[in-house]
Design a protein around this motif. Structure first.
Motif, PDB file in Angstrom:
ATOM      1  N   ASN A   4       0.829  -1.206   0.000  1.00  0.00           N
ATOM      2  CA  ASN A   4       0.000   0.000   0.000  1.00  0.00           C
ATOM      3  C   ASN A   4       0.864   1.256   0.000  1.00  0.00           C
ATOM      4  OD1 ASN A   4      -2.193  -1.679   0.128  1.00  0.00           O
ATOM      5  ND2 ASN A   4      -2.520  -1.414   2.341  1.00  0.00           N
ATOM      6  N   CYS A   6       0.743   5.704  -0.399  1.00  0.00           N
ATOM      7  CA  CYS A   6      -0.107   6.876  -0.185  1.00  0.00           C
ATOM      8  C   CYS A   6       0.566   8.088  -0.807  1.00  0.00           C
ATOM      9  CB  CYS A   6      -0.294   7.069   1.322  1.00  0.00           C
ATOM     10  SG  CYS A   6      -1.223   8.526   1.737  1.00  0.00           S
ATOM     11  N   ASN A 124      -0.981  -0.810  -4.397  1.00  0.00           N
ATOM     12  CA  ASN A 124      -2.258  -0.104  -4.237  1.00  0.00           C
ATOM     13  C   ASN A 124      -1.961   1.306  -3.736  1.00  0.00           C
ATOM     14  OD1 ASN A 124      -3.621  -2.589  -4.726  1.00  0.00           O
ATOM     15  ND2 ASN A 124      -3.174  -3.137  -2.575  1.00  0.00           N
ATOM     16  N   VAL A 126      -3.398   5.123  -2.499  1.00  0.00           N
ATOM     17  CA  VAL A 126      -4.452   6.082  -2.154  1.00  0.00           C
ATOM     18  C   VAL A 126      -3.872   7.478  -2.368  1.00  0.00           C
ATOM     19  CG1 VAL A 126      -3.858   5.921   0.330  1.00  0.00           C
ATOM     20  CG2 VAL A 126      -6.049   6.930  -0.376  1.00  0.00           C
ATOM     21  N   ARG A 145      -9.524   0.502   3.934  1.00  0.00           N
ATOM     22  CA  ARG A 145      -9.209  -0.935   3.845  1.00  0.00           C
ATOM     23  C   ARG A 145     -10.091  -1.614   2.798  1.00  0.00           C
ATOM     24  NH1 ARG A 145      -8.320  -0.849   9.760  1.00  0.00           N
ATOM     25  NH2 ARG A 145      -6.034  -0.780   9.964  1.00  0.00           N
ATOM     26  N   PHE A 148      -8.781  -0.558  -0.641  1.00  0.00           N
ATOM     27  CA  PHE A 148      -7.579  -1.290  -1.051  1.00  0.00           C
ATOM     28  C   PHE A 148      -7.948  -2.704  -1.511  1.00  0.00           C
ATOM     29  CE2 PHE A 148      -4.464   1.401   1.679  1.00  0.00           C
ATOM     30  CZ  PHE A 148      -4.051   2.122   0.574  1.00  0.00           C
ATOM     31  N   GLU A 152      -7.296  -4.057  -5.323  1.00  0.00           N
ATOM     32  CA  GLU A 152      -6.437  -5.244  -5.401  1.00  0.00           C
ATOM     33  C   GLU A 152      -7.057  -6.270  -6.351  1.00  0.00           C
ATOM     34  OE1 GLU A 152      -3.694  -5.715  -2.812  1.00  0.00           O
ATOM     35  OE2 GLU A 152      -3.047  -7.347  -4.134  1.00  0.00           O
ATOM     36  N   ILE A 220      -8.472   5.885  -4.935  1.00  0.00           N
ATOM     37  CA  ILE A 220      -7.719   4.659  -4.666  1.00  0.00           C
ATOM     38  C   ILE A 220      -7.657   3.865  -5.966  1.00  0.00           C
ATOM     39  CG2 ILE A 220      -7.543   2.569  -3.228  1.00  0.00           C
ATOM     40  CD1 ILE A 220      -9.934   5.287  -2.157  1.00  0.00           C
ATOM     41  N   ASN A 222      -4.923   0.849  -8.335  1.00  0.00           N
ATOM     42  CA  ASN A 222      -3.686   0.096  -8.447  1.00  0.00           C
ATOM     43  C   ASN A 222      -2.752   0.839  -9.397  1.00  0.00           C
ATOM     44  OD1 ASN A 222      -1.868  -2.136  -9.623  1.00  0.00           O
ATOM     45  ND2 ASN A 222      -2.826  -3.091  -7.810  1.00  0.00           N
TER      46      ASN A 222
END
Lengths: 378, 378
Positions: A4, A6, A124, A126, A145, A148, A152, A220, A222
């Motif tokens: 993840n 950001c 992933n 954000v 969450r 994500f 995914e 969000i 990928n």
């Protein structure tokens, strides 16, 4: 969690909170609520349980790099990406994803020739503004969450839409379609349309219909998905970054960006990609969000006394005064008599007194002060 | 000139200019106009061409002694007389004249048994508040010189009466009689009566009649004359000081005053002597005087822009705003929108916003702040 990432956009120079915000201290760096944490610090802290701190990138102007490293001491200098020019959100995000590809390559030992479609590049991401307020952190974490988990599994672009509580004319809206995907305990909707800020009448229709959500500016996706979208809808931006992808994370990154970034078109991610793509979803969310766009929006969110007065950071005593928003430097006292519906905001050496309903004129005040006092108070 | 003495009364703790004035920094010590000089400093400077600096006495509370010596560095500590308690102007002046007798005795080598009527004790004294404003210094000096010449020749009490320019209800008035004495180019009038602050209607009658002057609180007399008046009208005050007269100017003065002063009656020189004596004269004067009693009176005196806004010490930009009085710390900027007829006054850590017409409530604000914040802002 280690996949993840950001991206926090912190390059804004908003003047709507002048005199609290200044050229050298924009809104995201301010501690509005007197909690000891700036909006940027609160934003970073909000992501800590969701994203490893070494996977947090902050995109900003070089002017603010030192301030950011001071406010977030566990950030490494290379996690602050500097835009050499203001080019809105699309080039900002294009730069960030190129940089993230470089990070993943270096960590996994992949060569520079690796394809964006390679499974080993899985990340992933954000993307978030740095200067918004979120009141319900637990709900926020749950939402991220779920998001994500969604990206995914699905090669789609996801945005968070806020359930509207009033016919707000200051926000863009997202219209839901009937097509949904269930994730955990949430339904995620395919987006029918993005709309500009509506007038009051239209905002009331939007609110009543139940089909519209506020556009939060939190996205969000990928790494692979957003790169494909850039290639499809903004190839002229991809062209700028592609030759430099192999330089990301090396000593030559900065010079490359300095050279190429300013020639990117000035375009938002909303306009450049989201409004054009047929592959955008929205997760209806409700975590006490505000973009804190104006003193008035800060007033709406603040605790008020029985006369409707909101006092931020300072002490205040009110006599025959109602519905004011007063903020002075910490430890100061305001004594206010016979005043209704005003903003009284002081920071450093500037005091602003202005009716709440006329705060759109703050930009004019800022411009006038720039001219009259040669930038001394800006 | 060497027989001329000046007594400046600087013990006031006025709260009407809060938050600019504080307990530890009353009005007389403030630099209201941003000139770099406090009202006290301006008062002392005004007398320099008229009275040798070593003949200037300042009567005050011991709390302010250091501040006074700091503001007037060429004053010797023994020129600051400290009242151990607040007892209004009559005991203050009684103490000052006893001290002046001691000064003259020591300078001339006269023994402690010398009579107040002895010609060698000759001293002309001007008594003045420390916190008033006088705009026309040349005219003031001319008036004081005429006054000194008058009391040098006449065993009378002289007061300066200001030609009224408006039906002011905040001042006491002095009614002239027909009996005059010509001095140089001025007629000095015997006083018919002192009157309390009138209501508006009466103030208009006073103004129209031409027979009334504002009572400035500036008095001129000879040492011997005022001592006789005390003996006649306030013998209980004379009784307090007489036994200690021989101690004035010695190391024992302070202990004596500490012991006796607090038991003096609380009484003004106006009520205790001037209103009762048949030997009081007034010199009609016009030197741009104000007692600076309130923020409103300061507004009246201040330069205003075309919208009637007065800005003191700071910068200010006004939008749709009229007839305001704005003062912030030096170098600060106020941006004021949509405000009419307000006082906006900030000093240190307190900001006051109050309609000009309601400033009599400042005392209430001060008291409330004292209670609510345990004196932190007083």
């Amino acid at each position: 969690m280690k996949n993840n990432y950001c991206v926090i956009m912190a390059g804004g120079i908003g003047s709507r909170f002048w005199p609290a915000s200044r050229n050298n201290r924009p809104k995201q760096f301010l501690d509005f609520f007197g909690t000891g944490h700036s909006l940027l610090q609160m934003t970073v802290d909000r992501f800590r349980p969701l994203v490893p701190i070494e996977n947090v990138l902050i995109v900003t102007n070089v002017l603010y790099k030192d301030l950011i490293l001071e406010q977030i001491p566990d950030l490494k200098p290379e996690q602050v990406l500097c835009e050499p020019a203001r080019r809105n959100t699309a080039p900002c995000i294009a730069y960030a994803i190129a940089h993230i590809k470089g990070m993943v390559r270096q960590r996994t030992g992949l060569g520079e020739e690796v394809s964006w479609d390679d499974d080993r590049l899985n990340a992933n991401i954000v993307v978030s503004p740095s200067d918004h307020l979120i009141l319900h952190e637990n709900q926020f974490r749950k939402t991220i969450r779920t998001s994500f988990a969604f990206v995914e599994k699905h090669d789609s672009l996801l945005t968070l839409g806020m359930k509207p509580s009033r016919p707000e004319t200051g926000y863009g809206y997202i219209q839901l379609s009937n097509q949904t995907i269930n994730m955990v305990d949430s339904d995620i909707y395919k987006v029918r349309a993005f709309t500009e800020k509506p007038n009051r009448e239209l905002a009331e229709v939007f609110l009543k219909s139940g089909e519209f959500l506020w556009n939060s500016g939190i996205f969000i996706w990928n790494l692979r998905t957003i790169r494909h979208a850039f290639a499809e809808f903004l190839p002229e931006v991809v062209d700028k970054f592609m030759p430099g992808e192999k330089l990301m994370g090396t000593a030559e990154e900065e010079a490359y960006i300095q050279d190429k970034f300013p020639s990117c078109p000035n375009i938002s991610i909303d306009y450049g990609i989201l409004e054009k793509s047929k592959n955008v979803y929205v997760l209806p969310s409700d975590f006490g969000w505000s973009d804190l766009g104006t003193w008035g929006s800060l007033y709406e969110l603040s605790e008020k006394d029985e006369q409707g007065n909101a006092t931020l950071k300072c002490h205040a005593t009110y006599y025959d005064s109602h519905n004011n928003m007063v903020t002075l430097p910490e430890g100061h006292l305001a004594v206010v008599k016979g005043l209704d519906d005003y903003i009284v905001a002081e920071a450093d050496d500037v005091l602003l007194i202005c009716p709440k309903g006329e705060e759109q004129q703050i930009r004019e005040f800022v411009t006038d002060a720039e001219i009259d006092y040669k930038g001394r108070y800006n």
